[in-house]
Design a protein around this motif. Structure first.
Motif, PDB file in Angstrom:
ATOM      1  N   SER A   1       0.815  -1.212   0.000  1.00 52.21           N
ATOM      2  CA  SER A   1       0.000   0.000   0.000  1.00 52.21           C
ATOM      3  C   SER A   1       0.853   1.268   0.000  1.00 52.21           C
ATOM      4  O   SER A   1       0.395   2.329  -0.409  1.00 52.21           O
ATOM      5  CB  SER A   1      -0.952   0.001   1.199  1.00 52.21           C
ATOM      6  OG  SER A   1      -0.229   0.129   2.404  1.00 52.21           O
ATOM      7  N   GLN A   2       2.089   1.175   0.430  1.00 54.93           N
ATOM      8  CA  GLN A   2       2.984   2.330   0.448  1.00 54.93           C
ATOM      9  C   GLN A   2       3.539   2.660  -0.934  1.00 54.93           C
ATOM     10  O   GLN A   2       3.967   3.785  -1.171  1.00 54.93           O
ATOM     11  CB  GLN A   2       4.154   2.075   1.394  1.00 54.93           C
ATOM     12  CG  GLN A   2       3.774   1.968   2.843  1.00 54.93           C
ATOM     13  CD  GLN A   2       4.952   1.578   3.713  1.00 54.93           C
ATOM     14  OE1 GLN A   2       6.048   1.327   3.230  1.00 54.93           O
ATOM     15  NE2 GLN A   2       4.717   1.531   5.019  1.00 54.93           N
ATOM     16  N   VAL A   3       3.538   1.690  -1.846  1.00 53.70           N
ATOM     17  CA  VAL A   3       4.191   1.874  -3.135  1.00 53.70           C
ATOM     18  C   VAL A   3       3.570   3.021  -3.930  1.00 53.70           C
ATOM     19  O   VAL A   3       4.268   3.932  -4.383  1.00 53.70           O
ATOM     20  CB  VAL A   3       4.170   0.564  -3.956  1.00 53.70           C
ATOM     21  CG1 VAL A   3       4.701   0.791  -5.359  1.00 53.70           C
ATOM     22  CG2 VAL A   3       4.972  -0.517  -3.246  1.00 53.70           C
ATOM     23  N   SER A   4       2.253   3.003  -4.115  1.00 51.18           N
ATOM     24  CA  SER A   4       1.632   4.034  -4.954  1.00 51.18           C
ATOM     25  C   SER A   4       1.732   5.430  -4.316  1.00 51.18           C
ATOM     26  O   SER A   4       1.926   6.421  -5.026  1.00 51.18           O
ATOM     27  CB  SER A   4       0.173   3.685  -5.247  1.00 51.18           C
ATOM     28  OG  SER A   4      -0.580   3.660  -4.061  1.00 51.18           O
ATOM     29  N   ASP A   5       1.613   5.501  -3.009  1.00 51.85           N
ATOM     30  CA  ASP A   5       1.741   6.804  -2.337  1.00 51.85           C
ATOM     31  C   ASP A   5       3.137   7.387  -2.527  1.00 51.85           C
ATOM     32  O   ASP A   5       3.286   8.583  -2.812  1.00 51.85           O
ATOM     33  CB  ASP A   5       1.426   6.685  -0.852  1.00 51.85           C
ATOM     34  CG  ASP A   5      -0.031   6.364  -0.578  1.00 51.85           C
ATOM     35  OD1 ASP A   5      -0.873   6.678  -1.443  1.00 51.85           O
ATOM     36  OD2 ASP A   5      -0.319   5.807   0.502  1.00 51.85           O
ATOM     37  N   LYS A   6       4.147   6.553  -2.366  1.00 52.28           N
ATOM     38  CA  LYS A   6       5.515   7.030  -2.542  1.00 52.28           C
ATOM     39  C   LYS A   6       5.779   7.389  -4.001  1.00 52.28           C
ATOM     40  O   LYS A   6       6.478   8.361  -4.290  1.00 52.28           O
ATOM     41  CB  LYS A   6       6.512   5.982  -2.052  1.00 52.28           C
ATOM     42  CG  LYS A   6       6.519   5.843  -0.543  1.00 52.28           C
ATOM     43  CD  LYS A   6       7.544   4.842  -0.073  1.00 52.28           C
ATOM     44  CE  LYS A   6       7.523   4.764   1.451  1.00 52.28           C
ATOM     45  NZ  LYS A   6       8.549   3.877   1.978  1.00 52.28           N
ATOM     46  N   TRP A   7       5.228   6.617  -4.927  1.00 52.09           N
ATOM     47  CA  TRP A   7       5.417   6.903  -6.343  1.00 52.09           C
ATOM     48  C   TRP A   7       4.784   8.247  -6.719  1.00 52.09           C
ATOM     49  O   TRP A   7       5.376   9.038  -7.433  1.00 52.09           O
ATOM     50  CB  TRP A   7       4.841   5.769  -7.180  1.00 52.09           C
ATOM     51  CG  TRP A   7       5.097   5.946  -8.637  1.00 52.09           C
ATOM     52  CD1 TRP A   7       4.233   6.401  -9.577  1.00 52.09           C
ATOM     53  CD2 TRP A   7       6.319   5.683  -9.331  1.00 52.09           C
ATOM     54  NE1 TRP A   7       4.828   6.424 -10.796  1.00 52.09           N
ATOM     55  CE2 TRP A   7       6.118   6.001 -10.678  1.00 52.09           C
ATOM     56  CE3 TRP A   7       7.565   5.220  -8.930  1.00 52.09           C
ATOM     57  CZ2 TRP A   7       7.110   5.861 -11.638  1.00 52.09           C
ATOM     58  CZ3 TRP A   7       8.556   5.066  -9.881  1.00 52.09           C
ATOM     59  CH2 TRP A   7       8.316   5.399 -11.214  1.00 52.09           C
ATOM     60  N   LYS A   8       3.562   8.480  -6.215  1.00 50.86           N
ATOM     61  CA  LYS A   8       2.882   9.749  -6.496  1.00 50.86           C
ATOM     62  C   LYS A   8       3.613  10.936  -5.886  1.00 50.86           C
ATOM     63  O   LYS A   8       3.564  12.043  -6.419  1.00 50.86           O
ATOM     64  CB  LYS A   8       1.448   9.705  -5.974  1.00 50.86           C
ATOM     65  CG  LYS A   8       0.543   8.802  -6.766  1.00 50.86           C
ATOM     66  CD  LYS A   8      -0.839   8.744  -6.155  1.00 50.86           C
ATOM     67  CE  LYS A   8      -1.704   7.717  -6.850  1.00 50.86           C
ATOM     68  NZ  LYS A   8      -3.003   7.538  -6.199  1.00 50.86           N
ATOM     69  N   ALA A   9       4.292  10.717  -4.778  1.00 54.03           N
ATOM     70  CA  ALA A   9       5.042  11.784  -4.120  1.00 54.03           C
ATOM     71  C   ALA A   9       6.393  12.029  -4.796  1.00 54.03           C
ATOM     72  O   ALA A   9       7.120  12.938  -4.401  1.00 54.03           O
ATOM     73  CB  ALA A   9       5.248  11.446  -2.645  1.00 54.03           C
ATOM     74  N   GLY A  10       6.719  11.219  -5.789  1.00 54.58           N
ATOM     75  CA  GLY A  10       7.974  11.388  -6.502  1.00 54.58           C
ATOM     76  C   GLY A  10       9.149  10.650  -5.901  1.00 54.58           C
ATOM     77  O   GLY A  10      10.286  10.843  -6.303  1.00 54.58           O
ATOM     78  N   ASP A  11       8.870   9.796  -4.940  1.00 55.16           N
ATOM     79  CA  ASP A  11       9.922   9.032  -4.275  1.00 55.16           C
ATOM     80  C   ASP A  11      10.045   7.664  -4.945  1.00 55.16           C
ATOM     81  O   ASP A  11       9.548   6.655  -4.444  1.00 55.16           O
ATOM     82  CB  ASP A  11       9.586   8.886  -2.787  1.00 55.16           C
ATOM     83  CG  ASP A  11      10.678   8.181  -1.990  1.00 55.16           C
ATOM     84  OD1 ASP A  11      11.786   7.976  -2.535  1.00 55.16           O
ATOM     85  OD2 ASP A  11      10.407   7.832  -0.824  1.00 55.16           O
ATOM     86  N   ALA A  12      10.726   7.629  -6.081  1.00 51.43           N
ATOM     87  CA  ALA A  12      10.859   6.383  -6.837  1.00 51.43           C
ATOM     88  C   ALA A  12      11.696   5.355  -6.081  1.00 51.43           C
ATOM     89  O   ALA A  12      11.391   4.155  -6.115  1.00 51.43           O
ATOM     90  CB  ALA A  12      11.472   6.653  -8.203  1.00 51.43           C
ATOM     91  N   VAL A  13      12.716   5.798  -5.387  1.00 53.61           N
ATOM     92  CA  VAL A  13      13.564   4.884  -4.622  1.00 53.61           C
ATOM     93  C   VAL A  13      12.771   4.274  -3.470  1.00 53.61           C
ATOM     94  O   VAL A  13      12.845   3.068  -3.213  1.00 53.61           O
ATOM     95  CB  VAL A  13      14.830   5.615  -4.110  1.00 53.61           C
ATOM     96  CG1 VAL A  13      15.647   4.714  -3.208  1.00 53.61           C
ATOM     97  CG2 VAL A  13      15.652   6.126  -5.279  1.00 53.61           C
ATOM     98  N   GLY A  14      12.018   5.089  -2.779  1.00 52.50           N
ATOM     99  CA  GLY A  14      11.188   4.584  -1.680  1.00 52.50           C
ATOM    100  C   GLY A  14      10.110   3.638  -2.172  1.00 52.50           C
ATOM    101  O   GLY A  14       9.810   2.629  -1.523  1.00 52.50           O
ATOM    102  N   ALA A  15       9.530   3.934  -3.333  1.00 54.76           N
ATOM    103  CA  ALA A  15       8.509   3.053  -3.911  1.00 54.76           C
ATOM    104  C   ALA A  15       9.117   1.711  -4.281  1.00 54.76           C
ATOM    105  O   ALA A  15       8.516   0.662  -4.028  1.00 54.76           O
ATOM    106  CB  ALA A  15       7.874   3.707  -5.126  1.00 54.76           C
TER     107      ALA A  15
END
Length: 76
Positions: free
Chosen positions: A24-38
């Motif tokens: 569930s964290q993947v899409s939120d991090k991706w939308k925030a621009g955190d590709a490494v975190g995603a």
């Protein structure tokens, strides 16, 4: 996310929940621009999905073996 939900339902609940949390964290991090975190959350979700499948299979095999021995030990 689909895999995480399926292993939670059919394999092993505790580790499946961890997989859902990370998935569930993947899409939120991706939308925030955190590709490494995603990518890191996706890697952790995949790890917990694999752990859930392995533990679930081990439990099913254990239950099958116990069922075989329980069935033969009740005969007189």
């Amino acid at each position: 996310m689909t895999g995480a939900i399926l292993v939670t339902l059919f394999c092993f609940l505790p580790t499946g929940i961890a997989a859902i949390v990370f998935a569930s964290q993947v899409s939120d991090k991706w939308k925030a621009g955190d590709a490494v975190g995603a990518a890191e959350s996706a890697r952790k979700a995949r790890f917990w999905v694999i752990v859930s499948v392995v533990v679930g299979c081990l439990i099913w095999v254990l239950l099958f073996v116990v069922g075989l021995f329980a069935d033969t030990s009740t005969t007189t």
